[in-house]
Design a protein around this motif. Structure first.
Motif, mmCIF file in Angstrom:
data_model
loop_
_atom_site.group_PDB
_atom_site.id
_atom_site.type_symbol
_atom_site.label_atom_id
_atom_site.label_comp_id
_atom_site.label_asym_id
_atom_site.label_seq_id
_atom_site.Cartn_x
_atom_site.Cartn_y
_atom_site.Cartn_z
ATOM 1 N N GLY A 574 0.873 -1.216 0.017
ATOM 2 C CA GLY A 574 -0.191 -0.241 -0.081
ATOM 3 C C GLY A 574 0.776 1.076 -0.100
ATOM 4 N N ASN A 575 0.088 2.565 0.227
ATOM 5 C CA ASN A 575 1.120 4.092 0.538
ATOM 6 C C ASN A 575 1.877 4.309 1.694
ATOM 7 N N ALA A 576 2.324 5.332 2.008
ATOM 8 C CA ALA A 576 2.605 5.371 3.242
ATOM 9 C C ALA A 576 1.882 5.196 4.288
ATOM 10 N N LYS A 577 1.285 5.436 4.366
ATOM 11 C CA LYS A 577 0.300 5.339 5.487
ATOM 12 C C LYS A 577 0.129 4.494 6.115
ATOM 13 N N LEU A 578 0.093 3.658 5.373
ATOM 14 C CA LEU A 578 0.162 2.169 5.574
ATOM 15 C C LEU A 578 1.167 1.246 6.210
ATOM 16 N N MET A 579 1.880 2.162 6.404
ATOM 17 C CA MET A 579 3.379 1.529 6.504
ATOM 18 C C MET A 579 3.585 2.340 8.118
ATOM 19 N N THR A 595 3.811 5.176 -5.823
ATOM 20 C CA THR A 595 4.852 4.696 -4.853
ATOM 21 C C THR A 595 3.866 3.098 -4.109
ATOM 22 N N VAL A 596 4.209 2.059 -4.306
ATOM 23 C CA VAL A 596 3.529 1.301 -4.099
ATOM 24 C C VAL A 596 4.336 0.950 -2.502
ATOM 25 N N HIS A 597 4.504 0.726 -1.438
ATOM 26 C CA HIS A 597 5.029 0.038 -0.328
ATOM 27 C C HIS A 597 5.532 -1.252 -0.120
ATOM 28 N N SER A 640 -0.287 10.718 -4.150
ATOM 29 C CA SER A 640 0.879 11.155 -4.053
ATOM 30 C C SER A 640 0.764 12.960 -4.004
ATOM 31 N N LYS A 641 1.275 13.778 -3.134
ATOM 32 C CA LYS A 641 1.501 15.143 -3.341
ATOM 33 C C LYS A 641 2.199 15.399 -4.953
ATOM 34 N N VAL A 656 -4.533 22.084 -6.365
ATOM 35 C CA VAL A 656 -4.906 20.671 -6.478
ATOM 36 C C VAL A 656 -4.810 19.975 -5.280
ATOM 37 N N TYR A 657 -5.937 19.325 -4.739
ATOM 38 C CA TYR A 657 -6.008 18.447 -3.151
ATOM 39 C C TYR A 657 -5.368 16.470 -3.205
ATOM 40 N N ALA A 658 -4.358 16.459 -3.025
ATOM 41 C CA ALA A 658 -3.181 15.426 -3.197
ATOM 42 C C ALA A 658 -3.719 14.363 -1.749
ATOM 43 N N GLU A 659 -3.689 13.145 -1.699
ATOM 44 C CA GLU A 659 -3.606 12.433 -0.308
ATOM 45 C C GLU A 659 -4.736 12.646 0.587
ATOM 46 N N LEU A 660 -5.931 11.978 -0.438
ATOM 47 C CA LEU A 660 -6.870 12.191 0.322
ATOM 48 C C LEU A 660 -8.120 10.412 -0.083
ATOM 49 N N LEU A 661 -8.283 10.693 2.050
ATOM 50 C CA LEU A 661 -8.962 9.685 1.485
ATOM 51 C C LEU A 661 -10.493 9.531 1.046
#
Length: 794
Positions: A574-579, A595-597, A640-641, A656-661
């Protein structure tokens, strides 16, 4: 009549859009379920169930499906109701005032929740409280219509479609209209001959009077009889009453020529108006003439020509060069070019071959195609488009509603004013004669019919919707078409809207002892249950068969990624939030792309970079929207931003608004809603069901690439049938053009009427001018409204 029960269930606590899609798919597979649709925004699951199936059994099965997919979701029964909608066609309805009366009286019938009569399509749409009362209500409507318009026949739309399915029946209907028009023209011609003889040749008084009277009876006898019948029913203020009073009044004051002229030219005007309206109906029908007439069904070695409605899913059909593809399906043999312009507005043909999906309404240009049918005709894309466009007029624009209310008050007010003009001046003005002021009052009465507005305004919107459809823009109602005139802010989703949504793995960066192949394999196994474009790109890059027996405890974490057990190891993708959530140290990267971690058994294993490509058309869309006055262009994305800001800068977006749930997208939209101008509208453009909550929250929800996507067609107010965001510019231009035409008609009609009313009250205008102010203006307004359906100048 339908044999299904509609169940509505509320899925409390449902927050996962992907799970919603899975639930909907599983419920659709249940025996006895004709169709199931889950609205993720409202969390309401609507199910059409065959009457032979117990609703309680269906509830239990649905509950089990939901618990298996989302254990924390609670299933509650909203209601169980019979389908309550019905559409009737009023064959032969040509009187706009009568249409208004029928609609108003139908709404008063006990058990009717709502009624909307579209004069252009002659369709009366009903919603009733109890389906068992439907037969009684339809019988009541038929009696009501016979009282108001005896010549009009009320037929069920479904029965009418079956009856008019073949070309011969349509030809017969056209022949009947032509025959009636000829009879009408002959009667008016004879009336005009008597009128001309009385007017141009000197006869004794009684001969002249007789000639005028015969001309009057031939042209206006029907109007007088209808007025008398209506008065006995308490229906006074209509054009029949006004014309009868005006023309009989003219005879009383011995203005025979003007009395006959008013009735004769009114009828000639109505005759021409009827031709114009019918021509506009035909033009709109031709504009939407994408319904296929037949299908070549392959049965063994034989080919049978059948109705598309008789073809089932899985049947094989053959489409010859020059024929319309009758049903949605997949090509199993053949290659050809197909014309998709009727559905998408695209002028360039597409090439199709074995394995490609094709839709009903496409025209096969040069090859022989063998197609396996994937949807019944009633569920096909073309059927849904036709239904939505034809029913769009039931959602009336504010301008239409205003004109309807205005017309109801306008005629009685003008009638009262005419009465005052006839009575008051002779009593208070020295030298004023009753005959003179009665004549002025009669001029007032002739002018007062609001037909120009009541006919031309809905016709203008209907034409605009038809023209938009021809351009590949599906607008679900004239209210949404009007709303597109005041667009202040346009909010775009990124993936699949401004970008192609076709992801490709561009980097594989393992960490520690993990190899590139291992990193990609673990990511592919973890993503194997997902339909997300990123997951599909990883699976494509892996390129091998995934043994799903080696995957356990699959869990999708909304807005973060996936957790699963792969070959006995716990894998996080997943993304950085998951890590961060799992307290795993990860590598920050400024690589352009998503980016998929990946982490294996709590240890960071590396990252995969996936890039998306901006559509060539996106820059044109942004430039076009700014050129037509849209103040603010915004992009919302879960990406990602760095990626979002790069695309935003490339396209020239304002914000621009990024990284939104998903829920944060709704919050941002509500924030933008508060910042727009007071009368401005906020439009959200997304790519279908994944954006359902935001589409529902916007003033106008626009779904991208709706061609073949049931979810997109259901979720949005406007559907762009291709993947081109610049179609939104086309939609707004069509909306502005339609409003311009509608307001031209309003200003012209009211302006002429007010001028002639003033001149009539002052004794300057005669009944000749009054006839022009009524019938002539209506005819000009109708011809002008027909321009709204022209699509070649947009």
């Amino acid at each position: 009549m339908s044999k299904e029960t509609t169940m509505e269930l509320i899925l409390e606590g449902l927050e996962c859009a992907n799970c919603a899609m899975k639930i909907e798919a599983k419920v659709n597979e249940l025996k006895g379920v004709k169709q199931a649709s889950l609205n993720f925004a409202t969390k309401v699951l609507s199910i059409e169930v065959d009457n032979t199936i117990d609703a309680n059994d269906i509830f239990s099965l649905v509950n089990k499906i939901v618990k298996d997919i989302e254990p924390d979701v609670i299933v509650k029964e909203k209601n169980i109701t019979r389908s309550t909608e019905k559409t009737l066609i009023l064959m032969g309805l040509d009187c706009v005032n009568c249409a208004g009366k029928i609609e108003a009286e139908t709404r008063k019938i006990a058990g009717v929740k709502s009624a909307s009569l579209d004069f252009i399509s002659k369709k009366l749409r009903l919603e009733v409280e109890n389906k068992h009362e439907l037969d009684r209500i339809i019988s009541h409507i038929k009696r009501l219509v016979k009282e108001i318009e005896p010549e009009v026949e009320v037929v069920d739309e479904e029965e009418h479609d079956i009856k008019c399915a073949c070309e011969d029946d349509r030809s017969n209907a056209a022949s009947n209209i032509e025959a009636n028009n000829k009879k009408w023209a002959v009667r008016l011609g004879i009336s005009a001959a008597f009128f001309a003889a009385a007017l141009l040749i000197e006869f004794p008084y009684w001969v002249e009077f007789s000639l005028f009277l015969i001309s009057y009876i031939l042209s206006g006898g029907e109007v007088v009889l209808r007025a008398v019948k209506n008065i006995t029913k308490g229906q006074v203020f209509d054009e029949n009453f006004l014309l009868t009073i005006a023309t009989i009044g003219a005879f009383i004051i011995q203005e025979f020529p003007e009395g006959v002229a008013v009735m004769l030219f009114f009828q000639v005007g109505m005759f021409l108006q009827n031709i114009a309206v019918n021509r506009s109906r035909k033009s709109i029908a031709a504009l939407l003439d994408i319904r296929p007439d037949f299908a070549n069904l392959k049965v063994g070695d034989e080919i049978k020509k059948v109705s598309p409605k008789d073809v089932k899913v899985g049947d094989i059909i053959v489409v010859k060069p020059g024929e319309k593809i009758p049903l949605d399906g997949k090509i199993i043999d053949g290659r050809s070019m197909v014309d998709t312009s009727a559905l998408t507005g695209e002028s360039v043909p597409r090439e199709v071959e074995v394995g490609n999906d094709v839709l009903a309404g496409f025209i096969n240009i040069n090859g022989l195609l063998t197609i396996e049918v994937s949807k019944e005709f009633g569920e096909s894309t073309v059927s849904k488009i036709l239904d939505l466009v034809q029913n769009a007029s039931s959602r009336k624009a504010p301008t239409e509603n205003f004109i309807t209310k205005f017309a109801r008050r306008y005629t009685p007010v003008v009638t009262m004013a005419a009465a005052l003009i006839a009575i008051v001046p002779p009593l208070i003005v020295p030298g004023a004669t009753f005959t003179d002021w009665l004549y002025r009052a009669l001029v007032f009465l002739v002018i007062s019919c609001p037909c120009a507005l009541v006919v031309s305004i809905p016709l203008g919107f209907f034409g605009g919707i038809g023209g938009a459809s021809k351009n590949g823009v599906l607008v679900k109602g004239s209210n949404y078409l009007e709303a597109l005139n005041d667009v202040d802010t346009v909010v775009f989703d990124k993936t699949g809207t401004l970008t192609k949504g076709v992801f490709k793995v561009t980097q594989i960066n393992p960490q520690g002892n993990v190899s590139k192949d291992e990193l990609l394999e673990y990511a592919a196994f973890a993503e194997s249950f997902s339909n997300h474009p990123i997951a599909l790109s990883i699976l494509k890059a892996y390129g091998k068969e995934v043994d799903k027996n080696e995957i356990e405890n699959y869990e999708e974490i909304s807005g973060h990624g996936i957790k699963a057990k792969v070959k006995g190891k716990t894998v996080l993708v997943g993304n950085a939030k998951l890590m961060a959530r799992e307290n795993i140290a990860y590598v920050n990267t400024d690589a352009v792309g998503t980016t998929v971690h990946v982490a294996i058994d709590g240890v960071y294993a590396g990252f995969i970079v996936i890039s998306d490509e901006v559509k060539e058309d996106s820059a044109n869309a942004v430039k076009g929207l700014k050129s037509i006055g849209v103040r603010r262009l915004v992009m919302l994305t879960g990406d990602s931003k760095a990626v979002a800001e790069k695309i935003g800068k490339q396209l020239g977006l304002d914000e621009v608004y990024a990284e939104l749930l998903p829920d944060q997208k709704v919050e941002k939209l509500e924030m933008l809603e508060k910042q727009k101008s007071p009368k401005g509208k906020l439009v959200f453009v997304g790519d279908g069901i994944n954006d359902a909550p935001v589409l529902a929250r916007a003033d106008v929800g626009v779904a991208m690439g709706g061609l073949g996507s049931d979810a997109a067609i259901e979720a949005a107010d406007v559907v762009l049938m291709t993947d081109e965001p610049s179609k939104l510019v086309t939609a707004i231009k069509i909306a502005k053009r339609t409003r311009r035409i509608v307001w031209q008609n309003i200003i012209f009609s009211l302006g002429v009427k007010i001028i002639v009313l003033a001149l009539g009250a002052g004794g300057i205008a005669t009944m000749w001018e009054a006839v022009f102010a009524d019938v002539g203006v209506a005819l000009i307004a109708i011809v002008n409204a027909m321009r709204a359906m022209k699509v070649d100048r947009i």
